[in-house]
Design a protein around this motif. Structure first.
Motif, PDB file in Angstrom:
ATOM      1  N   ILE A 145       0.852  -1.187   0.000  1.00 35.99           N
ATOM      2  CA  ILE A 145       0.000   0.000   0.000  1.00 35.99           C
ATOM      3  C   ILE A 145       0.887   1.234   0.000  1.00 35.99           C
ATOM      4  O   ILE A 145       1.845   1.325   0.785  1.00 35.99           O
ATOM      5  CB  ILE A 145      -0.933   0.014   1.228  1.00 35.99           C
ATOM      6  N   VAL A 146       0.567   2.153  -0.908  1.00 33.64           N
ATOM      7  CA  VAL A 146       1.237   3.452  -0.937  1.00 33.64           C
ATOM      8  C   VAL A 146       0.224   4.483  -0.457  1.00 33.64           C
ATOM      9  O   VAL A 146      -0.901   4.561  -0.984  1.00 33.64           O
ATOM     10  CB  VAL A 146       1.739   3.794  -2.348  1.00 33.64           C
ATOM     11  N   SER A 147       0.615   5.244   0.499  1.00 32.26           N
ATOM     12  CA  SER A 147      -0.318   6.193   1.095  1.00 32.26           C
ATOM     13  C   SER A 147       0.417   7.471   1.450  1.00 32.26           C
ATOM     14  O   SER A 147       1.639   7.466   1.663  1.00 32.26           O
ATOM     15  CB  SER A 147      -0.943   5.566   2.349  1.00 32.26           C
ATOM     16  N   VAL A 148      -0.328   8.527   1.455  1.00 30.65           N
ATOM     17  CA  VAL A 148       0.273   9.778   1.912  1.00 30.65           C
ATOM     18  C   VAL A 148       0.241   9.859   3.430  1.00 30.65           C
ATOM     19  O   VAL A 148       0.871  10.728   4.022  1.00 30.65           O
ATOM     20  CB  VAL A 148      -0.443  11.006   1.304  1.00 30.65           C
TER      21      VAL A 148
ATOM     22  N   GLU B 234      -7.818   3.805   4.233  1.00 28.34           N
ATOM     23  CA  GLU B 234      -8.472   4.140   2.979  1.00 28.34           C
ATOM     24  C   GLU B 234      -8.263   5.610   2.643  1.00 28.34           C
ATOM     25  O   GLU B 234      -8.128   5.968   1.486  1.00 28.34           O
ATOM     26  CB  GLU B 234      -9.969   3.840   3.091  1.00 28.34           C
ATOM     27  N   LYS B 235      -8.226   6.425   3.644  1.00 29.11           N
ATOM     28  CA  LYS B 235      -7.986   7.838   3.404  1.00 29.11           C
ATOM     29  C   LYS B 235      -6.503   8.063   3.154  1.00 29.11           C
ATOM     30  O   LYS B 235      -5.662   7.660   3.962  1.00 29.11           O
ATOM     31  CB  LYS B 235      -8.457   8.649   4.599  1.00 29.11           C
ATOM     32  N   GLY B 236      -6.242   8.700   2.062  1.00 27.32           N
ATOM     33  CA  GLY B 236      -4.856   8.971   1.735  1.00 27.32           C
ATOM     34  C   GLY B 236      -4.174   7.849   0.979  1.00 27.32           C
ATOM     35  O   GLY B 236      -3.004   7.971   0.623  1.00 27.32           O
ATOM     36  N   LYS B 237      -4.869   6.769   0.709  1.00 32.49           N
ATOM     37  CA  LYS B 237      -4.247   5.658  -0.011  1.00 32.49           C
ATOM     38  C   LYS B 237      -4.109   6.022  -1.477  1.00 32.49           C
ATOM     39  O   LYS B 237      -5.074   6.438  -2.124  1.00 32.49           O
ATOM     40  CB  LYS B 237      -5.075   4.392   0.152  1.00 32.49           C
ATOM     41  N   LEU B 238      -2.936   5.891  -1.954  1.00 34.20           N
ATOM     42  CA  LEU B 238      -2.680   6.206  -3.358  1.00 34.20           C
ATOM     43  C   LEU B 238      -2.827   4.988  -4.250  1.00 34.20           C
ATOM     44  O   LEU B 238      -3.315   5.081  -5.365  1.00 34.20           O
ATOM     45  CB  LEU B 238      -1.278   6.798  -3.512  1.00 34.20           C
TER      46      LEU B 238
ATOM     47  N   THR C 216       1.847   3.291  -9.952  1.00 34.96           N
ATOM     48  CA  THR C 216       1.821   4.571 -10.660  1.00 34.96           C
ATOM     49  C   THR C 216       0.648   5.388 -10.132  1.00 34.96           C
ATOM     50  O   THR C 216      -0.478   4.885 -10.088  1.00 34.96           O
ATOM     51  CB  THR C 216       1.682   4.356 -12.166  1.00 34.96           C
ATOM     52  N   PHE C 217       0.916   6.595  -9.768  1.00 34.67           N
ATOM     53  CA  PHE C 217      -0.165   7.412  -9.212  1.00 34.67           C
ATOM     54  C   PHE C 217       0.156   8.883  -9.441  1.00 34.67           C
ATOM     55  O   PHE C 217       1.300   9.238  -9.755  1.00 34.67           O
ATOM     56  CB  PHE C 217      -0.352   7.136  -7.713  1.00 34.67           C
ATOM     57  N   LYS C 218      -0.876   9.681  -9.318  1.00 34.65           N
ATOM     58  CA  LYS C 218      -0.708  11.139  -9.391  1.00 34.65           C
ATOM     59  C   LYS C 218      -0.501  11.665  -7.984  1.00 34.65           C
ATOM     60  O   LYS C 218      -1.281  11.357  -7.077  1.00 34.65           O
ATOM     61  CB  LYS C 218      -1.936  11.786 -10.020  1.00 34.65           C
ATOM     62  N   LEU C 219       0.521  12.427  -7.863  1.00 42.82           N
ATOM     63  CA  LEU C 219       0.869  12.903  -6.528  1.00 42.82           C
ATOM     64  C   LEU C 219      -0.027  14.086  -6.158  1.00 42.82           C
ATOM     65  O   LEU C 219      -0.165  15.037  -6.928  1.00 42.82           O
ATOM     66  CB  LEU C 219       2.332  13.323  -6.504  1.00 42.82           C
ATOM     67  N   PRO C 220      -0.623  14.009  -5.015  1.00 42.06           N
ATOM     68  CA  PRO C 220      -1.373  15.191  -4.549  1.00 42.06           C
ATOM     69  C   PRO C 220      -0.444  16.390  -4.421  1.00 42.06           C
ATOM     70  O   PRO C 220       0.754  16.241  -4.135  1.00 42.06           O
ATOM     71  CB  PRO C 220      -1.922  14.750  -3.202  1.00 42.06           C
ATOM     72  N   GLY C 221      -1.002  17.538  -4.640  1.00 37.93           N
ATOM     73  CA  GLY C 221      -0.182  18.724  -4.764  1.00 37.93           C
ATOM     74  C   GLY C 221       0.713  19.022  -3.578  1.00 37.93           C
ATOM     75  O   GLY C 221       1.874  19.370  -3.747  1.00 37.93           O
ATOM     76  N   LYS C 222       0.239  18.830  -2.418  1.00 38.59           N
ATOM     77  CA  LYS C 222       1.015  19.239  -1.252  1.00 38.59           C
ATOM     78  C   LYS C 222       1.967  18.160  -0.753  1.00 38.59           C
ATOM     79  O   LYS C 222       2.781  18.401   0.129  1.00 38.59           O
ATOM     80  CB  LYS C 222       0.065  19.613  -0.115  1.00 38.59           C
TER      81      LYS C 222
ATOM     82  N   VAL D 184       5.601   9.991   0.511  1.00 43.62           N
ATOM     83  CA  VAL D 184       4.543   8.982   0.625  1.00 43.62           C
ATOM     84  C   VAL D 184       5.089   7.853   1.499  1.00 43.62           C
ATOM     85  O   VAL D 184       6.292   7.787   1.789  1.00 43.62           O
ATOM     86  CB  VAL D 184       4.113   8.461  -0.755  1.00 43.62           C
ATOM     87  N   TYR D 185       4.201   6.952   1.874  1.00 43.25           N
ATOM     88  CA  TYR D 185       4.580   5.864   2.767  1.00 43.25           C
ATOM     89  C   TYR D 185       4.205   4.531   2.110  1.00 43.25           C
ATOM     90  O   TYR D 185       3.102   4.379   1.567  1.00 43.25           O
ATOM     91  CB  TYR D 185       3.887   6.012   4.110  1.00 43.25           C
TER      92      TYR D 185
END
Lengths: 889, 214
Positions: free
Chosen positions: A423-426, A432-436, A445-451, A455-456
């Motif tokens: 799991i890749v998460s911010v 579930e919240k923040g899971k990329l 492969t994911f789009k990085l949130p702006g801020k 990631v973890y």
């Protein structure tokens, strides 16, 4: 016993009738006494024996026997001349040998002459070592060192030639060494046997050595001895020769003619020397509540299950099912019964293992490995960290970064389960919240949130989840510090990547990334992170031979990832699988351009080194042209236009070359396109010229008209002055630009013509006005050329000479026609005169004797009926011309 | 482990005294050599039991002669009598009534019986040599048991074997081999039972080791 000489030899005489039987006995006893010496062995003794037990034998029988004996004795008189004796016929190699030779007196070679004895060993004589007695009939030889394994020693008498009188064979060798390394192994499969083998020793004995295997069974006190075939150093004892559960003493004895030696005895229990069949693993189970443990249940093979109550030594081989980890050495388990299971611990959690075992009884030989069985240990939560590699792309100014995140387990990472996901998460605590993304693969492969700046990454299995691994987001940088990336095949499964880099203070290390180019699956991408001091890296993994791999080296900076350097590499190369088809692109008169398509990547099998074009014609040698691998085109020059050519292409990699199919081509003498072009250009040019001329004609119509069709003044409405001023000027200009008219008049005479004008209707030349329109031309420039000096009279008759061909024709084919002009105008009286360039009468050759005047040539009929004199008188000018022609002729 | 070794050594030391000097005491555990020999004997009996089917299949080709009792349709009692094959000795686990020496003697007698029978039959049939050798090994270990326990010579049943003279034809050979193997299997089953029971057996006092009759 005295030796008998030939003179003392017992001679059995045939008994006479008056001789008594006693006298025969005397003789017989004599014979017996000296039987051995004279070797009247069998027949004589048999005869004497017969007479001793059958005294009353008939005389006739005796006579026959005596006669038989007498005959036998004569045969025994052929005795060897000498007797050779040696100390031993078999001696140790290199030891001294002594031999003696005694020449018999009866030997006919020595009767009445001196004897000289020689010794020969094989083909060589033995000098100097012989000792002869006084009579010279005894000799002894001493060979200090006998170095032959087998040789004949002969005694010879010097005669002519030298005669061999006796000999003896001497063999030499060594006593046997004690057999070494005696070992035995029991075979428990039917038929049950015990096979013993040994080493005979390093030294060759050179003698026939016999081996015997001795066995003693201690419990039953049985002894067995087995004689072995020569040269065989193993023996298989049948089941009846050994006891399974009793100690046996076994040794091997070697015997030859020089001695014997026995091996050190071994004492073994045959069952302890048995090689058992591979055991069977019944099942592999987990041990409840014990992580990392497996319980093995095993048994003997069905044929040896009768040994199940005995304890065996086991070796356990464990390896993970994915072959990632393997116990370096088998685990030893001592003295276990097949009825008891075996626990193996300290294994990885939640991991599938393949287990193999083998066994032996006591110190016997190991069995073969059993077939493998698998078992899975208990699962636990993943532990350890993950190594990651991140590539960012996109517009970071607009905060739309696409992230490719790859990871792999570090050395400390343990999945502790067969099924693990990531799991890749911010968020540091995955949810579930923040899971990329969530995947079972090794990338995401994911789009990085702006801020987000990091990631973890966490691993999760059924038993729990690992501590998150922090991954910082590095932005791509445009700087490149890496150069000269080279890849060398290290072995079939690894590549050595080397690179150079510029010194940069912000450089923190490198990332080596490699992936198979024929695969599009990103999960096959692998990477390794190195530090800044490292400039090479040995990539290991599943590199398939002949398959291309893209290897990139990225610089890592403190604040981002720099531009990579990428090369293609192969772990092993071979010749390409195909050769592109040659296509003819252009053909010139002496050269040709060939092109070809790019080879598919999966057909290359290596890095294309070059393309070589081989071409030749019928006569010339084969020429070779190398092509740049990048261009895929080549121009063959200096080709012969008339000869057909053949060509093929060879594609080479560092692993080999492959030739393509042969093409045929021919260079054409004329290039059709060029011809078309030339014709087209010429046509256009000609058309333009014509148009130009036409335009010019139209624009200068009057001038041209004056040039080519000079205005003929109307005699009725013109005066010479006017005509001259208008027309001669043009004629004059034309004369300057054109070739001088070759037709000239040779002589001009002034004529005094009577002013007599005929009516126009009656004059045929008026009806041919067009023919006379070029009157000035027909005169061929007479106003300028001829020596016209002008006329004093106002009215001068003139004539016109009409040529059937062009005026400048070199040889007029038609007869000249002279026309008499009716004009009475003065002939260019006011024209300026100038001298002609030359004069000659070009018409003289074809000048007919009969002249035609004032009529067309085809109507030319000599007017014979008219009076020529009158005519010439009427036209003095023409007569002057005729006269000049005649003179010239 | 050490206590067991000490016990074994003690038994080794005391056994001759127990046997020879006939001390008065409770029955003792057999000496290790005896146990070892008995263990080997048991293993060999197991091996014989494992080998009998293979030997039967190799040697006997006559249909109807099978080791499977349910498939046995022919009564061969008369043939057994006519061939002179004696019945196997009755073998019981050693006990107070079936003394150790009698037990061992019976084992020995049975072993010799079948060794002799197999010896005769091995000359006529192939595939029996392994069994013959196994029986020899078994007899070796029985003799060792007897030697270790210093048992007296029991009066063995001397079976006078004249089997060879009665094997007139191949059928007789086949039947004799079949009967021998069948009886040997039965005898080995008895041996296994009695050997297993002997593991719990305690040596009686020497007064009970008087020679018996098998």
């Amino acid at each position: 016993m005295d030796r008998l000489t030939e003179g003392e030899d017992c001679v059995l005489r045939q008994p006479l009738a008056d001789e008594s039987l006693s006298s025969f006995w005397v003789c017989c006893s004599c014979c017996v006494t000296h039987r051995n010496a004279v070797k009247l062995n069998f027949n004589v003794s048999w005869l004497c024996y017969g007479f001793s037990i059958m005294i009353s034998t008939w005389v006739s029988v005796i006579v026959m026997l005596v006669a038989f004996v007498n005959g036998a004795r004569n045969e025994d008189d052929i005795q060897p001349c000498a007797e050779v004796q040696t100390s031993s016929s078999v001696v140790p190699l290199g030891s001294p040998v002594t031999a003696s030779c005694v020449i018999r007196d009866g030997c006919h070679l020595v009767i009445g002459q001196a004897v000289h004895i020689e010794w020969r060993l094989g083909d060589h004589s033995l000098p100097g070592s012989q000792v002869a007695n006084e009579s010279g009939r005894f000799s002894e030889v001493v060979i200090p060192s006998f170095n032959h394994t087998r040789e004949f020693l002969t005694c010879c008498v010097r005669a002519s030639p030298v005669q061999v009188v006796g000999g003896v064979e001497i063999r030499a060798g060594y006593p046997p060494e004690a057999p070494q390394n005696l070992s035995c192994q029991t075979n428990l499969t039917t038929p049950e046997t015990l096979t013993c083998s040994w080493d005979p020793g390093q030294q060759e004995t050179h003698l026939r050595t016999k081996y015997t295997l001795h066995i003693k069974i201690r419990d039953s006190n049985e002894n067995h001895t087995y004689e072995l075939l020569p040269g065989v150093h193993r023996y298989t004892i049948p089941r009846s020769g050994f006891v399974l559960f009793s100690d046996m003493e076994i040794y091997v004895k070697a015997v030859n003619e020089l001695g014997e030696a026995a091996s050190a005895p071994i004492i073994l229990e045959p069952i302890s020397a048995a090689k058992f069949d591979p055991p069977t693993i019944q099942k592999v189970q987990v041990v409840p509540k014990k992580y990392g443990c497996l319980k093995l249940s095993w048994s003997l093979s069905q044929q040896q299950v009768w040994m199940r109550d005995y304890r065996f030594n086991l070796e356990v081989q464990l390896k993970t099912a994915d072959n990632s980890q393997r116990s370096e050495q088998p685990i030893m388990v001592s003295r276990v019964r097949p009825t008891r299971s075996v626990d193996q611990c300290r294994l990885l959690h939640g991991t599938q293992y393949l287990v193999q075992i083998r066994l032996r009884y006591q110190q016997g030989p190991w069995s073969e490995w059993s077939s493998s069985r698998s078992g899975v240990t208990l699962e636990s939560a993943p532990t350890g960290r993950l190594d990651s590699w991140m590539k960012a792309s996109g517009d970071h100014m607009h905060k739309q970064l696409n992230i490719h995140l790859f990871w792999k387990p570090s050395k400390q990472f343990r999945a502790n389960a067969q099924n693990v996901s990531y799991i890749v998460s911010v968020k540091k605590v995955p949810g579930e919240k923040g899971k990329l993304c969530s995947t079972k693969g090794n990338y995401c492969t994911f789009k990085l949130p702006g801020k987000a700046k990091k990631v973890y990454l966490s691993a999760i299995n059924a038993a729990g989840k690992s501590l998150p691994t922090e991954v910082r987001i590095y932005l791509p940088k445009a700087s490149s510090v890496i150069s000269d990336v080279t890849v060398l095949p290290h072995d079939d499964r690894s590549l050595l990547v080397q690179w150079r880099s510029l010194v940069s203070s912000s450089l923190t290390g490198f990332v080596v990334e490699w992936r198979p180019l024929l695969e599009t699956d990103l999960s096959l991408t692998q990477f390794e992170i190195t530090d800044r001091n490292q400039t090479q890296f040995l990539t290991t993994g599943s590199f398939e031979p002949y398959k291309p791999y893209g290897i990139s080296v990225y610089p890592r900076f403190k604040d981002g990832i720099g531009l990579p350097q990428t090369v293609n590499a192969y772990s092993r190369q071979k010749a390409p699988s195909m050769v592109p088809e040659i296509q003819i692109n252009k053909i010139w008169p002496s050269h040709i351009e060939l092109t070809w398509e790019e080879m598919p990547l999966d057909q290359r099998n290596g890095i294309i080194q070059n393309y070589k074009i081989f071409y030749w014609d019928k006569k010339g040698p084969i020429k070779v042209v190398n092509a740049d691998p990048e261009e895929r085109r080549v121009v063959l020059k200096d080709l012969n236009a008339v000869s057909p050519y053949k060509a093929f292409m060879m594609v080479s990699t560092f692993g080999g070359s492959l030739n393509g199919s042969t093409i045929h081509f021919e260079i054409e003498a004329f290039d059709a396109i060029a011809v078309v072009m030339i014709v087209t250009v010429s046509g256009v040019g000609l058309s333009l010229l014509i148009i130009f001329i036409v335009i010019t004609c139209f624009s200068n119509q009057q001038r041209l008209k004056g040039q080519f069709w000079p205005a003929v003044p109307d005699p009725a409405n013109s005066s010479i002055r006017r005509w001259t001023s208008e027309s001669t000027q043009d004629s004059h200009l034309s004369w300057d630009n054109e070739e001088p008219d070759p037709m000239y008049l040779s002589h001009l005479s002034f004529l005094d013509l009577p002013v007599k004008l005929s009516k126009e209707d009656d004059d045929p030349w008026l009806s041919n006005a067009e023919d006379t329109s070029d009157l000035g031309e027909s005169i061929c420039g007479s106003p300028f050329i001829c020596g016209y000096s002008g006329s004093n009279s106002d009215s001068v008759p003139y004539a016109t000479v009409i040529f059937s061909g062009p005026c400048n024709s070199p040889t007029p084919k038609e007869a000249h026609v002279y026309l008499r002009s009716e004009s009475t105008q003065p002939l260019l009286e006011t024209e300026e005169s100038f001298s002609p360039k030359c004069y000659h009468n070009v018409a003289r050759n074809r000048m007919p004797s009969d002249q035609c005047f004032f009529g067309p040539s085809h109507d030319c009929v000599p007017e014979k009926g008219a009076d020529p004199g009158i005519l010439w008188d009427d036209f003095p000018f023409l007569r002057a011309l005729a006269l000049n022609d005649t003179q010239n002729d | 482990m050490n206590s067991a070794i000490a016990l074994v050594l003690l038994l080794c030391f005391l056994l001759p005294h127990l046997v020879l000097s006939a001390p008065v005491g409770s029955p003792a555990k057999p000496p290790p050599a005896f146990t070892e020999a008995a263990e080997h004997a048991k293993t060999l009996v197991e091996k014989i039991l494992k080998d009998i089917p293979a030997a039967h299949a190799a040697a006997i080709t006559t249909e109807g002669l099978t080791l499977d009792p349910s498939a046995q349709t022919t009564n061969l009692q008369m043939m057994m009598t006519s061939l002179g094959i004696p019945p196997a000795p009755v073998l019981k686990p050693p006990s107070e009534s079936f003394t150790l020496d009698v037990w061992v003697s019976c084992m020995s007698a049975g072993g010799r019986l079948y060794q002799g029978l197999l010896g005769v039959l091995s000359d006529r049939l192939s595939g029996l040599s392994n069994l013959h050798a196994d029986l020899r090994d078994l007899l070796t270990h029985i003799a060792k048991m007897k030697e270790v326990a210093q048992l007296g010579e029991a009066a063995d049943q001397n079976h006078s074997l004249d089997l060879a003279s009665r094997l007139h034809g191949n059928y007789e050979v086949q039947v004799a081999a079949h009967l021998t193997l069948t009886q040997l299997r039965s005898f080995c089953h008895d041996l296994m039972r009695s050997l297993r029971a002997s593991a719990a057996y305690r040596l009686p006092s020497p007064t009970h080791s008087a020679a018996g009759t098998c």
